[in-house]
Structure formats: C-alpha cells, structure tokens
Scaffold this active site. Structure first.
Site, mmCIF file in Angstrom:
data_model
loop_
_atom_site.group_PDB
_atom_site.id
_atom_site.type_symbol
_atom_site.label_atom_id
_atom_site.label_comp_id
_atom_site.label_asym_id
_atom_site.label_seq_id
_atom_site.Cartn_x
_atom_site.Cartn_y
_atom_site.Cartn_z
ATOM 1 C CG ASP A 43 -2.285 0.574 0.946
ATOM 2 O OD1 ASP A 43 -2.301 1.763 0.609
ATOM 3 O OD2 ASP A 43 -3.310 -0.118 1.049
ATOM 4 C CG HIS A 83 -5.160 3.927 0.224
ATOM 5 N ND1 HIS A 83 -4.592 2.698 -0.035
ATOM 6 C CD2 HIS A 83 -6.427 3.875 -0.245
ATOM 7 C CE1 HIS A 83 -5.493 1.941 -0.637
ATOM 8 N NE2 HIS A 83 -6.610 2.619 -0.787
ATOM 9 C CB SER A 139 -9.300 0.772 -0.768
ATOM 10 O OG SER A 139 -8.494 0.862 -1.896
#
Ligand SMILES: *[C@@H]1O[C@H](CO)[C@@H](O)[C@H](O)[C@H]1NC(C)=O
Ligand SMILES: *[C@@H]1O[C@H](CO)[C@@H](O)[C@H](O)[C@H]1NC(C)=O
Ligand SMILES: *[C@@H]1O[C@H](CO)[C@@H](O)[C@H](O)[C@H]1NC(C)=O
Ligand SMILES: *[C@@H]1O[C@H](CO)[C@@H](O)[C@H](O)[C@H]1NC(C)=O
Ligand SMILES: *[C@@H]1O[C@H](CO)[C@@H](O)[C@H](O)[C@H]1NC(C)=O
Length: 819
Positions: free
Chosen positions: A165, A239, A601
């Site tokens: 990620d 994220h 996600s």
C-alpha cells in the site's frame, strides 16, 4: 586508458540516446527455470494442496539462499550478454514467486529479449491505483468472535499481515506499543525495518514488524518525485495507514476530531502484526513492477496474509488472459507458499464486468454499506426543513441565525477569478458581515477535483466568526457521491438540487437589494440540526454503488470466465480508521488523525483481518480453506431478515435498490463468527489452480508455461470443476456435471445436501446426503441442465445442512445456451 575512456563515452551516448528518445520503458520479464517456491517443492516433494501443509519459504536454508543467488546471477548474465552495459537498468530480480526481473530498457531491447533463448514472457509495466469505527460491532466481533480467541488482547496474535500500500504513519495510537502489553518476537518473520531518514527512528515497534519501500519502477518511469513523496515507508497519502488499521489496528482507540468523539476504532484482528511494503505513492499510485517486488519480498519475509487494496488501472494489454500476467502469477506463487491474499474487487460499479481482481487463487472483496448513516437538516425561517449531510454539532438550541451568501459579502469583486463562493479563502470575504451569522457557500467543480474541501469551508467560516455554514449543491451530475465529512462548526451540505433551489429561492426572497444588486439587509434565517449521531439502519448491509460487479472475465475481449467474482462482501463504505498526519490524499482529512472514507480498498483489509483470526485458530489451513470458510458461511440476508439489496442506477440515473445477485456480492456478506467454524471446507491448491488454467477455453498452454513454469495436465476437464466454494458455468449447453470435494474440519457429521435454482436451469445434487468423518473428504456432483434459454444467468445455490448445525452454502450460476 584511452580505450576505457572511449568506452565510457560510448555508453554515455547510448544512454543519452535512450533518454532523449524518451522510449525507455519498464518491462517485466520471466525466464526459464523454477522460482524458489516451486524449486523447494521439487526438493522436498511438497504437495501444494491439503489443509495440513504450511509451506513457508525457509529462506535460512543454505540451499535456498544459494539458489536465489544463482537465479539473480542468471538474470544479470542474460542482460549482460544481450546488451551493452549502461544501455539498460535492471530494477529488481524476482526469485521467490516468479523467476524473472524488471528492467528499464528500450522497446527494441524488449523485442530482443522476447526472442532470446530462455525468455518466457516480456510484459510492459502498467499502473495500479488505490481502490479508495464502528465495523467491528456491526460484524459481531467483540461479542461473537474475539472471546473465542482469548479476547481482543489476543485476537490475531502472532499472525503477520503484509500490506502492499502507500506505507504507514507509525506513530498513530492504533499502532502504538508503549504503555501496552508487550508484543513478543515473531521468529518466523524476517522482514527488514527501514529507518526514517528524518527522525532516524525505525519504522518498527513490535506491532509494526516490517517496513520497506519499493519505488525503483516508479523512479525509472519518472513518476516518483522525492520532493513530493517520501523515499521511505512513511505514508504520504493516508490510504496505507487506513487499511492497516482496519485489519490490525489496536482495539478501543478513540476517534477524536474537532473536539468530538466518533466512537472507538479497532482493527478486525487488533493483535495481529503489521508488515508494511510501500509501493503506492502520492498522486500517481504505483507500478506493477514495484508491487510484484513488494509481494515477492513479503512472501520471502514470511507474512501469513496479504492485504491488497490496489488494482490495475486497466488489464495488462500485453498478455492474453486476465489470469496470467506477472501480477497474477506472483499471487499464485504467494498462495502456493501458503499466504492468503485478499484483494479489493475494484470501484467501477455498478456496471457489469468492472472487476479488477480476476484469479481463483485470491479472495476478491466487494464493498458493502453498513448500518450507520449520518443525516442532518437545515431549518429555514419559513419553516421548511431541508435534509442534507452534516456530520457536525447543531447551532444553539431554539435559536435562529441570519443567512449570508458568500457572493454577497465579497471584499472586492475583482477576486471573482478565485471562485470565492466556494469559501476556500477567508481573506476575500467580509468578516464584519459574516460574524455571528450562517455562511452560505456554493459547491463547485473544485470539490470534485480535490482543490477545494469541506474542511476548508468550515475553517473559512470559523475564521470569519460565522456560527455555521451551508454548502449548497445546485448541479448534481449523475453518479456524484457525497460522503458526510466531520467538521467542528455546525455545517451542512444540501446535496439535493431541488432542496438547494428551495434554499436559494428563500434566501433571494428574503434578501432585499438596491438597483445595483447590492444587499440592503439580510433577512433570511435558519438553524442547523445535530448531525453527530449516526442513524442505524436494519436494511444493512447493502452492496455499495461503486463496488465492482461481475461477471468475471477471462480475457480482454471480455469473454466470461467459469469463475465467480467477486468472492465476498465486507464493509467498505464510510469506514472510520487511522489516517496519516503526512497524508494528502483526502483534502477533507488533511492533518487529521482519522478519516472516514469509502472503497473496496476498505473492504479488502476487513477480510484480511478476519482471515488472520481464522489463521490464528487454524494455523495449518491453506489459503483456499480460509477463503472457503469465509465464503460458505457468509450471508445473503440483511439485518431485517430480507435478501441483501444492491445500489444501482435507475433509468433516471438516481440511485435505486435492487435485489443483489452473486455478481454483486459473490457468496454474500462476511459473517466472521460462522467463518471460524465452517464445518466443511472446499480445499484447493496449486495443482488445482493449474488445472483451472489449463482447462479454460481459449487459453494458450504456452502462455501458462511461460508464467507458471508448469506443464498442463488436464485432469480437471472443465474449469468449473475447480474445487472452489462457488459454481459458475458461463456457457451451459444441455447438461454439465460439476464435481466438488468437501473436507470435514469438525467432528463427524451427517449433511443433507439440497439445491435450488431459478427455473430456466434444472439443478440436481448427488448424493442427497452423506456422513463425513472428522478430517475426511467426500465428493458430490451437481448436475445443471438447460430448461429454457433466457439469454441471462440463472442463480441458485447448493446448501449442505449438518446434523450438528453447520450450514455450508455455495452460490451456483449458469447461463444456458441452445448450442
Ligand atoms: C426550546 O424549545 C422547546 C419547545 O419550544 C422548549 O421545550 C425548550 O425548553 C427550549 N429549549 C431552550 C434551551 O430554550
Ligand atoms: C431572485 O429573485 C428575482 C425576482 O424576485 C429574480 O429575478 C432572480 O432571478 C432571483 N435570483 C435567483 C438567483 O433565484
Ligand atoms: C509528518 O507529519 C508530522 C506531523 O505533522 C511532522 O512533524 C513531520 O515533519 C512530517 N514528516 C515529514 C517527513 O514531512
Ligand atoms: C512463450 O514463450 C515462448 C518461448 O519460450 C514463445 O515462443 C511464446 O510466444 C510465448 N508465448 C506467449 C503466449 O507469450
Ligand atoms: C499431472 O500432475 C500430477 C500432479 O503434479 C502428477 O502427479 C501427474 O504425474 C501429472 N500427470 C501427467 C500425465 O503429467
């Protein structure tokens, strides 16, 4: 000496030519010879199937390290033989899961490689993107699941989840280890910990046990800019921090923002360890060559589970099938090594065939809306009550305030070019006229493009002494999605165009102007309600609009595959979780410690975390067994006891709810408690996946060899015979008999097997009942027969009900054809 200089000169010119022509590209190349994972299989006679085998790569063995060196030398020799030094740059040697490398070369050199002896495939690198708390309670973890594993302080203990990620913000309370129970060492994990170049501190702390970054391909492509993102595992986006805390964040971390507490956040497996493999960067996302390097390293390091909230921007166009490319081949290697992989299904919904996660060896996760909604309302002086989104406190009880529109309080009309009405800049507005009032602002395209934010509107209103703000959306384009954003000041976004019109008319009527249009006095009033309390809906879960939908495709002419995707649904809408203080991906959460965002996600790490709980309870289960447990116990029924609904566009492009199908949710919404005790599992391993590939119609057997190094041997007959916990026949002519094998992972139990299907297809199972001893496996068949050709899929299920109470359900899909 002269010769040497000339050589340097020559190299310089060629390099210059390469750069100047701008034709250098990153290519991923696979070559002949086994990667370490199958090489070890060869040596020790490992069988990839069977629940009992756990085939971690033992990198400490001398034979393995010397073989790894041997592979890397061969990659270097091949490149050295073909090309002059300096005309190419090798970025990575892939040795563990696939045998190959990534190199920055010219298209001509790629062509040379393609025809070189021993080269199996040459694929141009392509891009990936991120597929962007309350959920533990919604899933019943604190009461139903964690207690069985020793409570939250044990949940997921010693299980290592790898995150490919955007990195991590290591100082977040969700990952903190001081003043907590100590985390012991994890001897099986051997990943490195990079040191933060700024603070000189390690990224690891016992909870985070590995932290590395992979950016060579991004750099070679000229996309990585060290002044914009960090050359370290530090999360410059947000994220990666968010996804890591969803799967493995600590329990009971208060979510505080703007002076309010929005509940407590917890990961699904709050005691699991986090291994960070950063391969996504600010703004541009990432590249497959870096992602493959990250996965290769993660499996080498000994992660148990991989959480992938990334997907390709588009399928690779240089390979013929969706299942075979360097990325999916690497994931097949990871599964062969015993690593469970959860991948986000994609955010291209609600349109069909929008998945970006294709292969049977991974768990592809769709996103559900959970039961929590935030609503607020604006009450106007004329008594009209306008609903909107406003995660904010209310204005003072029973008190109404004057409304002033930003348009009418501009300091200088020459600033029009800054689009002042979206209230991003306090310095262009007249504080004297705003103080103590409610500021009305307009929604503009800048909010969509990310240059304007609701957070900024709130800050502007606050700086000017307003008691609150209203953001008015006049033009709603189809598919526009508004998420509630927590703000410190009373504030509301009116997202419905007709309500916005209502507001504007009221304001206009109650605001007398002189002949130049200047306001004489502000007479419109209003008050903003309390939006901090969520409303809990029993119609949850629902399939989120954006969640990518099936059918799954097997190639890039969009031919349908005999394989259901997505596999499962997990919460992925408005998920509160940790955010990186250095994260810039969501303007509304800039500089905040938490963010509430949506995407598949967010769904994938829910499954990764729950898989960690299963792995903790059943350490020797294969990735397929874990996936089976999750799928066969999932639910297709919502909180109110009705079939799960899916958000869809209606003819008028507004969102409507329709009954969901397996193309929306796979087998259904995850039920963690049942998944820990599934009764039966549908196991599969490397040979089975190979059989699936080899029997897929239209697939090139050379291509299979080129990516997997394995020969085809077709004993499976048809890909629908892959022992997966779902049955899909994309092209059913007359009759097909599909077999499945179940393995009993509980005590001896007698199962009654029933099947039902929509009427266009007849379904029959055999035997109708069977008794299975503990640990034993039994086969059954499912016969599908076309009754009538409808031109669409029919849906059904096989349900196995055990005498000890286990319920094992798999979805069945078939599309009947006359020939
Ligand atoms: C607000 O109004 C309601 C009803 O008119 C009244 O019951 C309540 O006491 C008022 N609250 C305050 C704080 O004035
Ligand atoms: C405000 O009202 C006037 C007439 O009362 C009308 O001409 C004008 O178009 C209105 N403006 C808006 C923005 O609705
Ligand atoms: C990351 O954010 C923290 C908190 O705002 C700040 O102190 C630090 O300097 C930032 N790190 C970098 C490398 O920019
Ligand atoms: C597989 O590799 C062979 C060379 O080993 C090559 O001739 C063939 O074109 C490759 N097949 C595909 C589908 O890429
Ligand atoms: C097919 O694969 C299995 C498993 O690797 C192997 O045992 C068998 O010998 C193979 N059969 C043929 C015909 O190659």
């Amino acid at each position: 000496m002269g010769l040497l200089l000339m050589e340097f000169g020559c190299v310089f010119i060629i390099l210059f030519a390469l750069v100047q022509s701008g034709k250098g590209e990153v290519y991923i190349v696979t070559v002949e010879g086994e990667p370490i994972i199958s090489y070890m299989g060869g040596i020790d006679g490992f069988e990839a199937t069977a629940v009992e085998s756990d085939e971690k790569i033992d990198t400490s063995r001398e034979s393995v390290t010397s073989y790894a060196r041997h592979l890397e030398n061969r990659h270097d020799m091949l490149l050295g033989m073909l090309f002059d030094e300096g005309t190419y740059k090798k970025l990575y040697s892939y040795r563990h899961l696939i045998n190959g490398f990534a190199a920055h070369i010219s298209p001509e050199q790629a062509e040379t490689l393609r025809h070189a002896p021993g080269v199996k495939s040459v694929t141009r690198d392509w891009k990936v993107r991120r597929l962007t708390t309350h959920t533990p309670q919604f899933l019943g973890l604190p009461t139903g699941v964690w207690p069985t594993g020793g409570g939250y302080e044990r949940a997921g203990e010693d299980i290592v989840i790898g995150f490919v990620d955007s990195g991590i913000f290591p100082h977040h309370p969700s990952f903190r280890t001081h003043n907590t129970e100590p985390y012991g060492p994890v001897p099986k994990y051997r990943g490195k910990c990079e040191v933060d170049p700024d603070t000189k501190r390690s990224f690891c702390n016992g909870k985070i046990i590995g932290a590395q970054h992979f950016a060579l391909a991004a750099k070679a492509a000229g996309a990585f800019n060290p002044s914009i993102d960090f050359e370290s595992p530090l999360d410059g986006d947000g994220h990666g921090t968010h996804t890591a805390s969803i799967a493995a964040g600590r329990n009971g971390i208060p979510v505080r923002m703007h002076g309010h507490e929005f509940g407590k956040a917890s990961g699904m497996a709050p005691c699991a360890r986090i291994a960070v493999y950063k391969a996504l960067y600010r703004l541009f996302g990432g590249f497959i060559a870096d992602v493959v390097a990250a996965i290769d390293q993660a499996v080498h390091d000994g992660v148990d589970i991989l959480s992938l909230s990334v997907g390709p921007n588009s399928p690779s166009t240089t390979t013929k099938t969706t299942f075979l490319n360097p990325f999916d081949a690497t994931l097949l290697g990871a599964v062969k090594a015993g690593v469970f992989v959860a991948q986000a299904a994609g955010n291209g919904g609600p349109f069909p065939k929008t998945l970006v996660s294709y292969s049977p060896w991974i768990a592809s996760v769709g996103a559900a809306i959970d039961d929590r909604r935030y609503k607020n309302h604006l009450t106007l002086g004329n008594g009209h009550i306008l609903a909107g989104l406003g995660l904010s406190p209310s204005t003072r009880l029973n008190k109404t305030y004057t409304l002033v529109a930003a348009n009418d309080v501009l300091l200088d009309s020459s600033v029009m070019k800054f689009s002042p009405t979206d209230c991003q800049r306090p310095e262009v507005l007249n504080k004297n006229l705003i103080k103590g009032n409610i500021l009305l602002c307009g929604y503009s395209y800048n909010f969509v493009s990310g240059t304007a934010s609701i957070k900024k509107v709130s800050e502007t209103a606050k700086a000017l002494g307003a008691v609150g703000f209203v953001l008015c959306v006049e033009n709603v384009s189809p598919g526009m999605k508004f998420d509630p954003v927590p703000v410190g000041l009373p504030g509301i976004v009116i997202t419905d165009a007709s309500k916005s019109k209502d507001l504007i008319n009221y304001y206009n009527i109650s605001t007398p102007r002189d002949w130049t249009g200047r306001v004489k006095s502000f007479k419109g009033t209003g008050k903003i309600g309390d939006g901090l309390m969520p409303i809990l809906h029993t119609s949850a879960p629902q399939v989120a609009l954006f969640s990518a939908r099936g059918p799954n495709i097997k190639d890039f002419s969009f031919q349908e595959a005999d394989l259901l995707k997505p596999d499962i649904l997990a919460p992925g809408s408005l998920i509160w979780a940790a955010w990186s203080l250095n994260g810039t991906d969501e303007p509304n959460y800039d500089g905040e410690g938490f963010a509430m965002i949506s995407g598949t996600s967010m769904a994938a790490p829910h499954i990764a975390g729950i898989a960690a709980l299963i792995k903790q309870k059943h350490p020797h289960w294969s990735p397929a067994a874990i996936k089976s447990a999750l799928m066969t116990t999932s639910t297709t029924i919502d909180r109110a006891g009705n079939p799960i609904l899916a958000q869809q566009y209606s003819e008028t492009e507004a969102v409507k709810l329709v009954r969901a199908t397996p193309f929306d949710y796979g087998s259904g919404h995850v039920s963690p408690r049942a998944a820990l005790n599934p009764g039966l599992i549908f196991d599969a391993g490397y040979e089975d996946y190979l059989g699936f590939l080899c029997t897929t119609p239209g697939i090139d057997v050379h291509e299979i060899k080129n990516y997997t190094n394995s020969q085809c041997n077709n004993t499976m007959g048809h890909p629908s015979n892959l022992n997966s916990p779902s049955i899909t026949v994309a092209h059913l002519v007359r009759t097909r008999i599909v077999t499945r094998t179940v393995t009993n992972v509980a005590e001896e139990e007698t199962y009654v097997i029933q099947a039902r299907m929509q009427p266009a297809i007849a379904i029959e199972v055999n035997p109708p009942a069977m008794t299975i001893k503990a640990g034993a496996s039994r086969k059954f068949t499912v016969t599908l027969t076309v009754r009538s050709v409808t031109g669409t899929y029919s849906f059904g299920e096989v349900m196995m009900k055990g005498s000890r109470g286990h319920k094992v359900r798999i979805p069945v899909l078939a599309n009947g054809y006359s020939r």
